[in-house]
Every structure is written in structure tokens, then in C-alpha cells.
Design an enzyme around this catalytic site. Structure first.
Site, mmCIF file in Angstrom:
data_model
loop_
_atom_site.group_PDB
_atom_site.id
_atom_site.type_symbol
_atom_site.label_atom_id
_atom_site.label_comp_id
_atom_site.label_asym_id
_atom_site.label_seq_id
_atom_site.Cartn_x
_atom_site.Cartn_y
_atom_site.Cartn_z
ATOM 1 N N ARG A 137 -1.936 -12.775 4.764
ATOM 2 C CA ARG A 137 -0.990 -12.737 4.024
ATOM 3 C C ARG A 137 0.245 -13.445 4.574
ATOM 4 N NH1 ARG A 137 -3.264 -7.536 4.217
ATOM 5 N NH2 ARG A 137 -3.615 -6.604 2.197
ATOM 6 N N LYS A 162 -1.069 -4.631 6.375
ATOM 7 C CA LYS A 162 -0.675 -3.477 5.224
ATOM 8 C C LYS A 162 -1.396 -2.168 5.597
ATOM 9 C CE LYS A 162 -0.722 -3.232 0.237
ATOM 10 N NZ LYS A 162 -1.249 -3.910 -0.920
#
Length: 325
Positions: A137, A162
Site C-alpha cells: 500500500r 493494516k
């Protein structure tokens, strides 16, 4: 009536920091809690309970048409406030579940990836290459520190990803030399900063526990920001990592120059393309799941839909008539 600067929201902020929540989680939770309070006309949460929470979550689904995961985040934020901080039990809640599902992700071809990379400057090309080559990401990539790059094992450690998870992913051999150059530039900037008693921003309050850690090369960001700022927890001057908006603007320009304007392209598109191209090459879906850091293989399976692999072994009946065309 709590507002953005209210003692109540500041109290919640302090509670999250005491529990070691990340700055990203803190901002997200405060955003959804504030919306909850505003939805109910700025009533204090202590004056409300399960019925008000159900009404809020139902409104998000029925009126705001949020995705399932968005509704879950809002629920987690409000539950944290009531259960962890206010010690109020909400009990069982029967609210309308969001039904808006994820769309199939936009994926680039290998030729399109190459064309976009060709129109990026050195630093921005390296960032996008890491997104595509390692499935990162953009936030994970920009938070990389020198200690997270393992040239000996050709691996990258993603920390505090995350759901606050750490994971390992692969490092492309094509990026070894550009990464070594980025490390050299980052260390030179750190050396100059250290002369002014400034260094990279440290996670949490680690800087207080180890006051000289900012001088260690291991903690330097691979992609440091161009300016110095104040640390959000300690107020000490420091250098943070590059802001994601810089990469997004560069990517937008590169897509236009490369002529890739027929599909929506974001930084996350390269993570989608990483997963899709690995599966296309025959990689096991479990391996791809680990590299992406998905909790559930069902999340990874969306890429098989992009490829059409959920129909493996079947073919269109039109193909049987191809000789007649």
C-alpha cells in the site's frame, strides 16, 4: 456538545494514545465518532446508547450508501468509545447492514505499468515500482525505514500495516540498485539533520525511551519529506516521511503522459496489479494472500474474479463454433 476541539474528543484521543493506537486509527475513530455525535444533534454520547448507535449505523447504510467495510469501521469506532472508554454495554444491536459490495479492482497490464513507470522521476518511479513489485500500500511504502529493507534475503518488512500487523513481502532484484541509492541519499540527509539535533520521527513515544535513536541509520525513512515538522505526540522537531499526495500527483501526470486514461488508476491499482499478475503467472493463492497481508483468503479471491479463474476448466460455448466465423 462535543466538537472538533472539545474536551471530550481530546479525552478520547488521549485514551487511544495510552492504549498505543496508531495515529491513523486515532484519526479514523475520531472522524466516525464525531459524525455519530453530529448525526444526533451534538448530544453527548453518555446521554445515548444502543438505539442511537443502531440509528446511526442504519443511516450510514440506507442513506449514505457506505460499503460494508466502511460501516464496520464506524461500528468499531463507536464500540471503542462505549466499551473501552465510557464502560457502557451496548448489548445486541440489530441494525441494517450495508449491502454495497466491493467492485472488481482496476488492474493494469504489464505494458501499461511499464509505460507509466517510464514517465516518472527517479524517486517516484521507485515508490510506484515498490507498490507493483512488492504489493505494498502507498502508506506502507512511504513509512519504510532503512531497517525494513533486507538485501541479503531479498525481502521487505512491512511494520504496522493494516490492522496493526507486521508482515514480510518480496523485494524485486530490479530495485536493488535504486534502493541502495535511495538509502545513501536518506543517510546523507539524516547526517545533516543530526547536526541540528533533528532526526526521523519515531513511532509512538519511542523517542523518549531511546532519546538518541534518531541518530541510528536503521530508523531513517527511505523516502523522507522535504521539510521538518513537529512530532504529533512529543512536539519535538523531526523529519517525517514523504506525504502520499506527492506520489499521487506524480502518478496522475505520468498516466496522462503515458496515455493510460481509459481506466481509473490510483496508487492502489499497482497493488491490485501485483496480485493479479502473480496469480496469472501460476502463484498459489495462499502465497499471494500472505504477501498482501490479507486475514482471509476470500479477500484475495477477488483477484481470481479479475482473471476469470473462478471458471477454471470451462470455456464459452461460442468457442466451439469458432470454425464457422
Amino acid at each position: 456538545m462535543p466538537d472538533a476541539k472539545s474536551p471530550f474528543l481530546e479525552f478520547l484521543r488521549r485514551e487511544m494514545r495510552l492504549r498505543g493506537y496508531s495515529i491513523r486509527t486515532e484519526k479514523t475513530y475520531l472522524f466516525w465518532i464525531k459524525r455519530y455525535i453530529l448525526f444526533h444533534g451534538k448530544r453527548h454520547p453518555e446521554e445515548m446508547g444502543a438505539n442511537e448507535v443502531k440509528a446511526y449505523l442504519t443511516w450510514l447504510a440506507a442513506t449514505e450508501n457506505v460499503a460494508i467495510n466502511t460501516q464496520k469501521v464506524a461500528l468499531n469506532a463507536v464500540v471503542f468509545m462505549y466499551h473501552k472508554v465510557l464502560n457502557i454495554d451496548l448489548g445486541e444491536m440489530d441494525f441494517k447492514l450495508a449491502t454495497k459490495q466491493r467492485h472488481l479492482p482496476s488492474v493494469l497490464s504489464k505494458a501499461e505499468v511499464g509505460a507509466i513507470l517510464a514517465h516518472l522521476g527517479d524517486r517516484d518511479r521507485l515508490v510506484i515500482s515498490l507498490l507493483y513489485g512488492s504489493g505494498l500500500r502507498v502508506s506502507e511504502c512511504l513509512r519504510l525505514r532503512i531497517q525494513d529493507i533486507h538485501f541479503d534475503r531479498m525481502a521487505i518488512t512491512v511494520r504496522d500495516g493494516k490492522a496493526n500487523k507486521d508482515r514480510q513481502t518480496l523485494l524485486s532484484r530490479a530495485l536493488v540498485e535504486p534502493l541502495r541509492e535511495a538509502v545513501s541519499l536518506a543517510l546523507e540527509l539524516q547526517r545533516k539533520d543530526n547536526e541540528r539535533n533533528i532526526g526521523p520521527s519515531m513511532p509512538g513515544v519511542l523517542g523518549k525511551k531511546y532519546p538518541n535513536a534518531y541518530k541510528s541509520p536503521a530508523w531513517m525513512f527511505l523516502f523522507p519529506s522535504s521539510g521538518v515538522c513537529q512530532h504529533p505526540l512529543t512536539d519535538e522537531p523531526c523529519r517525517h516521511h514523504l506525504h502520499h499526495s506527492v506520489i499521487r500527483k506524480a502518478l496522475q501526470r505520468a498516466c496522462a503522459q503515458a496515455g493510460v486514461t481509459h481506466k481509473r488508476v490510483s496508487c492502489h491499482t499497482f497493488r491490485h496489479s501485483f496480485a493479479t499478475h502473480l496469480l496469472q503467472s501460476g502463484y498459489d493463492i495462499r502465497s499471494v494472500q500472505e504477501l498482501l497481508g490479507h486475514n482471509d483468503v476470500k479477500t484475495t479471491q477477488i483477484y481470481t474474479h479479475v482473471l476469470g479463474q473462478q471458471y477454471a476448466g470451462t470455456h464459452s460455448p461460442l468457442d466451439d463454433l469458432s470454425a464457422n466465423f
